[in-house]
Design an enzyme around this catalytic site. Structure first.
Site, short mmCIF file in Angstrom:
data_model
loop_
_atom_site.label_atom_id
_atom_site.label_comp_id
_atom_site.label_asym_id
_atom_site.label_seq_id
_atom_site.Cartn_x
_atom_site.Cartn_y
_atom_site.Cartn_z
N ASP A 1 27.95 -26.84 10.30
CA ASP A 1 27.27 -28.08 10.68
C ASP A 1 28.18 -28.98 11.53
OD1 ASP A 1 24.95 -27.36 9.41
OD2 ASP A 1 25.51 -28.33 7.51
N CYS A 2 29.47 -29.00 11.20
CA CYS A 2 30.38 -29.87 11.95
C CYS A 2 31.00 -29.17 13.16
CB CYS A 2 31.48 -30.42 11.03
SG CYS A 2 32.29 -29.18 10.01
N TYR A 3 30.96 -27.83 13.15
CA TYR A 3 31.45 -27.05 14.28
C TYR A 3 30.38 -26.02 14.64
CZ TYR A 3 36.05 -29.03 13.18
OH TYR A 3 37.09 -29.90 12.95
#
Length: 397
Positions: free
Chosen positions: A139-141
């Site tokens: 989700d963050c990468y």
């Protein structure tokens, strides 16, 4: 009373332009002329140098973030894999890593034309490098693939970190078998056809401070053409003193250094990608270390000559690969550098894998840096294990 001085006092002399600095070659001649005591009173620093293949080398890289961001799971630099088990856009490229499509030794002996050491040389030479990365996505990468071309100046950090460099004393390698063999000591011809060695002898840094009285964690050094530091003892750091069959001390062996420095401040002249036929790829590294002459004992060892420094002669066709103890005797670096030695009654030609002229040049460069006041000595913050530590290497069974 003998001379006693501190690193702080030597640095004050460097700052004031009064320090007397000699290379390890020059101090040998000075001692022959004036003796240990008088030379110790006159000389503040002795510089050393070595330039040879050092397989345990590599670079930590931080590439910076793409948009969208990627958590790099696999990375290739010019098709050579880099290790990514650190952080999202960090990687470590090792000197001996090879492209995934390299034929290796399937076509024996393999040529190993390009590997991690060559990538490092290309980086420090500011040549373009093809970067490819893949990821599983988070989700963050969220990004899963990325490909671009970079140079050393396009990325954030490039930290040369070599876990084992500056080996104190290599073997002199020979081949007793009836076939040519290909080793990290180079190509060895059958039936004692040649003998290879890879230590600079009387210029070699760790042979000039065999008990690690001045070299420790935090020691400032010449590394790859820039300034680096001793980070720790190197892997396989087993310092000892070689003894002949009668128990007489010959010289030191087994010590290694872990070193660190900023790749962006180094030079491709002193970091050179290297190929060993039938063995693999590596990096040839230039290292120079200053020896502060704190007392006469330190000078005594710093002034040792090639006639007083010895390497063990080891068979690489059977004894070395099969971990058999013992050797075929010891030989001085003076004899090795003469171009021929005697092994088992046979005259054998010798050749170095390290460059003595380059080692001499490194010692002179470091000398000039110190004389100009551009390089001060650093006080070690931690001593390294010495031959009295009794460290023994562990093996796999």
């Amino acid at each position: 009373m003998g001379i006693e001085r501190t690193i702080k006092e030597i640095n004050e002399r460097i700052k004031s332009g009064k320090a007397v600095v000699l290379t390890a070659e020059e101090v040998i001649e000075k001692v022959k002329e004036k003796g240990i005591e008088a030379t110790a009173r006159e000389v503040d620093v002795v510089t050393t140098g070595t330039f040879g293949p050092m397989c345990s080398s590599g670079v930590f890289l931080n590439f910076g973030h793409s948009s969208p961001r990627i958590k790099m799971q696999k990375v290739w630099l010019n098709n050579v894999p880099a290790y990514t088990g650190v952080a999202a856009v960090d990687a470590y490229i090792g000197a001996t890593e090879l492209p995934e499509d390299d034929p290796l030794n399937s076509d024996y002996p393999g040529e190993f034309r390009y590997g991690g050491g060559h990538v490092i040389e290309d980086l420090v030479a500011r040549r373009p490098i093809r970067l490819k990365a893949t990821a599983y996505g988070t989700d963050c990468y969220p990004r899963k693939e990325f490909e671009t071309t970079i140079t050393l100046d396009d990325i954030n950090e490039a930290i040369l970190f070599n876990p084992r460099n500056c080996y104190q004393n290599y073997n002199c390698a020979v081949n007793l078998s009836d076939r040519t063999i290909y080793t990290y000591m180079g190509t060895l011809k059958p039936n004692l056809g040649n003998a290879n060695y890879s230590t600079s002898g009387q210029l070699s840094p760790l042979l000039k401070d065999p008990f690690f009285k001045t070299i420790g964690v935090g020691t400032r050094i010449f590394l790859g053409g820039g300034i680096g530091y001793v980070a720790w003892n190197g892997t396989q750091h087993f310092p000892s003193i070689l003894k002949d069959e009668n128990g007489n001390e010959l010289c030191a062996a087994g010590g290694t250094l872990a070193v660190i420095g900023d790749l962006k401040k180094m030079s491709p002249k002193w970091l050179v990608g290297t190929s060993f036929r039938g063995y693999g790829a590596t990096l040839t590294v230039g290292i120079g270390i200053p020896i502060p002459i704190l007392n006469e004992e330190i000078l005594y060892y710093a002034a040792k000559t090639d006639d007083e420094l010895f390497a063990p002669i080891v068979d690489y066709s059977d004894a070395y690969p099969n971990r058999k103890p013992g050797n075929l005797g010891y030989v001085s670096y003076a004899r090795l550098k003469s171009g021929k030695i005697n092994v088992l009654g046979k005259e054998v030609p010798t050749a170095p894998l390290s460059s003595y002229p380059k080692a001499r040049e490194i010692a002179y460069i470091l000398k000039e840096w110190i004389i100009k006041g551009d390089f001060l000595l650093s006080e070690p913050v931690e001593a390294l294990p010495n031959p009295h530590s009794g460290i023994k290497g562990k093996v796999l069974n």
